[in-house]
Design a protein around this motif. Structure first.
Motif, PDB file in Angstrom:
ATOM      1  N   VAL A  37       0.862  -1.185   0.000  1.00 53.42           N
ATOM      2  CA  VAL A  37       0.000   0.000   0.000  1.00 53.42           C
ATOM      3  C   VAL A  37       0.897   1.232   0.000  1.00 53.42           C
ATOM      4  O   VAL A  37       2.083   1.152   0.300  1.00 53.42           O
ATOM      5  N   ALA A  38       0.303   2.370  -0.330  1.00 50.17           N
ATOM      6  CA  ALA A  38       1.086   3.603  -0.434  1.00 50.17           C
ATOM      7  C   ALA A  38       1.399   4.180   0.935  1.00 50.17           C
ATOM      8  O   ALA A  38       0.497   4.449   1.722  1.00 50.17           O
ATOM      9  N   GLN A  39       2.670   4.360   1.201  1.00 48.95           N
ATOM     10  CA  GLN A  39       3.100   4.984   2.446  1.00 48.95           C
ATOM     11  C   GLN A  39       3.081   6.495   2.270  1.00 48.95           C
ATOM     12  O   GLN A  39       3.429   7.020   1.222  1.00 48.95           O
ATOM     13  N   ARG A  40       2.646   7.192   3.287  1.00 42.90           N
ATOM     14  CA  ARG A  40       2.629   8.651   3.270  1.00 42.90           C
ATOM     15  C   ARG A  40       4.064   9.162   3.431  1.00 42.90           C
ATOM     16  O   ARG A  40       4.909   8.476   4.007  1.00 42.90           O
ATOM     17  N   ARG A  42      -1.787   4.381   4.863  1.00 44.45           N
ATOM     18  CA  ARG A  42      -3.208   4.061   4.811  1.00 44.45           C
ATOM     19  C   ARG A  42      -3.336   2.598   4.439  1.00 44.45           C
ATOM     20  O   ARG A  42      -2.715   2.127   3.494  1.00 44.45           O
ATOM     21  N   ILE A  43      -4.135   1.887   5.213  1.00 40.60           N
ATOM     22  CA  ILE A  43      -4.405   0.477   4.941  1.00 40.60           C
ATOM     23  C   ILE A  43      -5.913   0.303   4.861  1.00 40.60           C
ATOM     24  O   ILE A  43      -6.655   1.151   5.365  1.00 40.60           O
ATOM     25  N   THR A  63      -1.637   3.013   9.677  1.00 40.10           N
ATOM     26  CA  THR A  63      -0.548   2.703  10.607  1.00 40.10           C
ATOM     27  C   THR A  63       0.174   3.997  10.957  1.00 40.10           C
ATOM     28  O   THR A  63       0.144   4.953  10.185  1.00 40.10           O
ATOM     29  N   THR A  64       0.817   4.021  12.093  1.00 36.87           N
ATOM     30  CA  THR A  64       1.710   5.120  12.446  1.00 36.87           C
ATOM     31  C   THR A  64       2.937   4.531  13.128  1.00 36.87           C
ATOM     32  O   THR A  64       2.837   3.557  13.879  1.00 36.87           O
ATOM     33  N   GLU A  65       4.068   5.122  12.839  1.00 33.95           N
ATOM     34  CA  GLU A  65       5.322   4.677  13.420  1.00 33.95           C
ATOM     35  C   GLU A  65       6.200   5.888  13.703  1.00 33.95           C
ATOM     36  O   GLU A  65       6.139   6.875  12.988  1.00 33.95           O
ATOM     37  N   PRO A 120       0.400  -0.536  14.439  1.00 35.08           N
ATOM     38  CA  PRO A 120       0.016  -1.079  13.139  1.00 35.08           C
ATOM     39  C   PRO A 120      -1.400  -0.746  12.673  1.00 35.08           C
ATOM     40  O   PRO A 120      -1.668  -0.816  11.505  1.00 35.08           O
ATOM     41  N   ASN A 121      -2.300  -0.448  13.581  1.00 31.49           N
ATOM     42  CA  ASN A 121      -3.654  -0.108  13.146  1.00 31.49           C
ATOM     43  C   ASN A 121      -4.248   0.931  14.095  1.00 31.49           C
ATOM     44  O   ASN A 121      -4.804   0.592  15.124  1.00 31.49           O
TER      45      ASN A 121
END
Length: 100
Positions: free
Chosen positions: A53-56, A70-71, A76-78, A95-96
């Motif tokens: 999926v496309a990572q921001r 975005r999933i 997700t946030t890291e 992860p979610n």
């Protein structure tokens, strides 16, 4: 995604600092590489397939970076920290964000 789809548990664990935290679906937190390793061992045991999926774009400030993706059904946030050698390792992984 490539490491997960390859079943590469050690490769995934190598993305984290030694005392990183990983949020789990049940609200618990895995702390440290050994606990994170066990999470990935269980997750990849049945060899699921993950779709890229496309990572921001990362938001950076000094030696810290906020990453997100975005999933389907969430995001997700890291938080990653720049290492002395210039590489980046995650220190916090959610992860979610919109999980149940």
């Amino acid at each position: 995604m490539a490491r997960a789809n390859a079943g590469d548990v050690e490769g995934l664990v190598a993305l984290y600092e030694s005392d990183a935290v990983l949020a789990l679906p049940d609200g618990a937190v895995a702390t440290g590489t050994e606990a994170i390793r066990e999470v990935y061992r269980r997750l990849l045991a049945d060899r699921p397939t993950f779709t890229p999926v496309a990572q921001r774009p990362a938001l950076c400030h000094g030696d810290l970076a906020l990453t997100s993706t975005r999933i389907p059904g969430g995001a997700t946030t890291e938080v990653a920290r720049r290492q002395p050698d210039g590489t980046w390792l995650w220190i916090i992984d959610q992860p979610n964000v919109l999980g149940d």
